[in-house]
Design a protein around this motif. Sequence first.
Motif, mmCIF file in Angstrom:
data_model
loop_
_atom_site.group_PDB
_atom_site.id
_atom_site.type_symbol
_atom_site.label_atom_id
_atom_site.label_comp_id
_atom_site.label_asym_id
_atom_site.label_seq_id
_atom_site.Cartn_x
_atom_site.Cartn_y
_atom_site.Cartn_z
ATOM 1 N N UNK A 220 16.544 38.605 34.535
ATOM 2 C CA UNK A 220 17.028 38.267 33.187
ATOM 3 C C UNK A 220 16.984 39.459 32.233
ATOM 4 N N UNK A 221 16.497 40.604 32.703
ATOM 5 C CA UNK A 221 16.153 41.698 31.803
ATOM 6 C C UNK A 221 17.338 42.228 30.999
ATOM 7 N N UNK A 222 18.408 42.615 31.668
ATOM 8 C CA UNK A 222 19.550 43.200 30.957
ATOM 9 C C UNK A 222 20.146 42.195 29.975
ATOM 10 N N UNK A 223 20.317 40.969 30.425
ATOM 11 C CA UNK A 223 20.873 39.929 29.545
ATOM 12 C C UNK A 223 19.974 39.699 28.332
ATOM 13 N N UNK A 224 18.656 39.717 28.558
ATOM 14 C CA UNK A 224 17.714 39.505 27.461
ATOM 15 C C UNK A 224 17.805 40.629 26.431
ATOM 16 N N UNK A 225 17.910 41.870 26.901
ATOM 17 C CA UNK A 225 18.027 43.009 25.988
ATOM 18 C C UNK A 225 19.298 42.888 25.133
ATOM 19 N N UNK A 226 20.395 42.512 25.747
ATOM 20 C CA UNK A 226 21.657 42.387 25.019
ATOM 21 C C UNK A 226 21.610 41.228 24.025
ATOM 22 N N UNK A 227 21.014 40.111 24.449
ATOM 23 C CA UNK A 227 20.921 38.958 23.551
ATOM 24 C C UNK A 227 19.968 39.245 22.397
ATOM 25 N N UNK A 228 18.874 39.933 22.689
ATOM 26 C CA UNK A 228 17.924 40.273 21.625
ATOM 27 C C UNK A 228 18.563 41.240 20.634
ATOM 28 N N UNK A 229 19.370 42.162 21.122
ATOM 29 C CA UNK A 229 20.077 43.089 20.239
ATOM 30 C C UNK A 229 20.999 42.324 19.294
ATOM 31 N N UNK A 230 21.711 41.332 19.820
ATOM 32 C CA UNK A 230 22.578 40.505 18.982
ATOM 33 C C UNK A 230 21.758 39.748 17.937
ATOM 34 N N UNK A 231 20.585 39.277 18.357
ATOM 35 C CA UNK A 231 19.714 38.549 17.436
ATOM 36 C C UNK A 231 19.245 39.455 16.294
ATOM 37 N N UNK A 232 18.856 40.680 16.633
ATOM 38 C CA UNK A 232 18.404 41.629 15.625
ATOM 39 C C UNK A 232 19.533 42.007 14.678
ATOM 40 N N UNK A 233 20.745 42.079 15.201
ATOM 41 C CA UNK A 233 21.904 42.382 14.364
ATOM 42 C C UNK A 233 22.117 41.290 13.325
ATOM 43 N N UNK A 234 21.839 40.051 13.714
ATOM 44 C CA UNK A 234 21.979 38.930 12.781
ATOM 45 C C UNK A 234 20.863 38.937 11.740
ATOM 46 N N UNK A 235 19.623 39.238 12.197
ATOM 47 C CA UNK A 235 18.466 39.207 11.306
ATOM 48 C C UNK A 235 18.477 40.360 10.301
ATOM 49 N N UNK A 236 18.760 41.568 10.791
ATOM 50 C CA UNK A 236 18.731 42.755 9.922
ATOM 51 C C UNK A 236 20.002 43.573 10.138
ATOM 52 N N UNK A 237 21.137 43.080 9.641
ATOM 53 C CA UNK A 237 22.418 43.748 9.899
ATOM 54 C C UNK A 237 22.490 45.168 9.356
ATOM 55 N N UNK A 238 21.655 45.476 8.350
ATOM 56 C CA UNK A 238 21.710 46.826 7.763
ATOM 57 C C UNK A 238 21.011 47.865 8.649
ATOM 58 N N UNK A 239 20.196 47.396 9.572
ATOM 59 C CA UNK A 239 19.480 48.330 10.445
ATOM 60 C C UNK A 239 20.317 48.619 11.684
ATOM 61 N N UNK A 240 20.883 49.790 11.718
ATOM 62 C CA UNK A 240 21.687 50.207 12.863
ATOM 63 C C UNK A 240 21.410 51.678 13.148
#
Length: 243
Positions: free
Chosen positions: A188-208
Amino acid sequence: MFKKILSLFKSQPELANQITASASSLPSTAPIPTRMVRSRRKTKSDGDWTRQPEEPTTAQQLHGLPGEYKVLNDLLVANTKSRSGYSSIDHVVIGPRGIFVIETRNLTTGEIRGGRREANWTVSSSRIKMYNPLMQHRGHVEAIQAHLGDYKRVRLVSIVTFTNRCRISVDPAVRYVNSDELIIYDHELVETILRKTERLETEVPETLYKEQDIQAIYNLLAAVNSTDPQIRAEHMEKAKGIK
């Protein structure tokens, strides 16, 4: 019977010639029958059997991440809080929204039970209790953070993976991507990293973090990675019994 056939050849020579010609056109040898072999599992003594494809390593899986991610494998960084003076980190993934610090556990059997705040977890296939891997992994995450220089505010996500040959029955809170501490199966590792990245983008969109930031973090961690064989051997000796 033989006499009758012989008399037939004598009385009708043209028939005999046809039979002889037909016989000479047949294949000289009959086809060899195919031998059916019942399949069985390969054992250590079956050296001549075809090797089954091996499962991809974690490093190979991480190689499949999109190009903007940077990966470091098998890091050994200084950690004053560690018994050996160092922390060994299996994998670090630097992405556009954060850093993933990954530890792999090769447990191949049993059911893993435990809570997020419980110091000791149990494994059904062993009488020995397992120290909460998330608590243990926090030291690795802190060691990485200590070497980030100007990037200490970057979001760090702790991930511990287990093989899918065991069963994870732990606190559901650490099985979902809304947590910064995750227990998952290795596949599940790669999928989890990608999904977590999407989650972080939603939570803190200004942090890129841009490409140059990701490369800078990569360079910082690569520079503090100890590759000296003697130091690594001493670390392994002092760290026996702990991950």
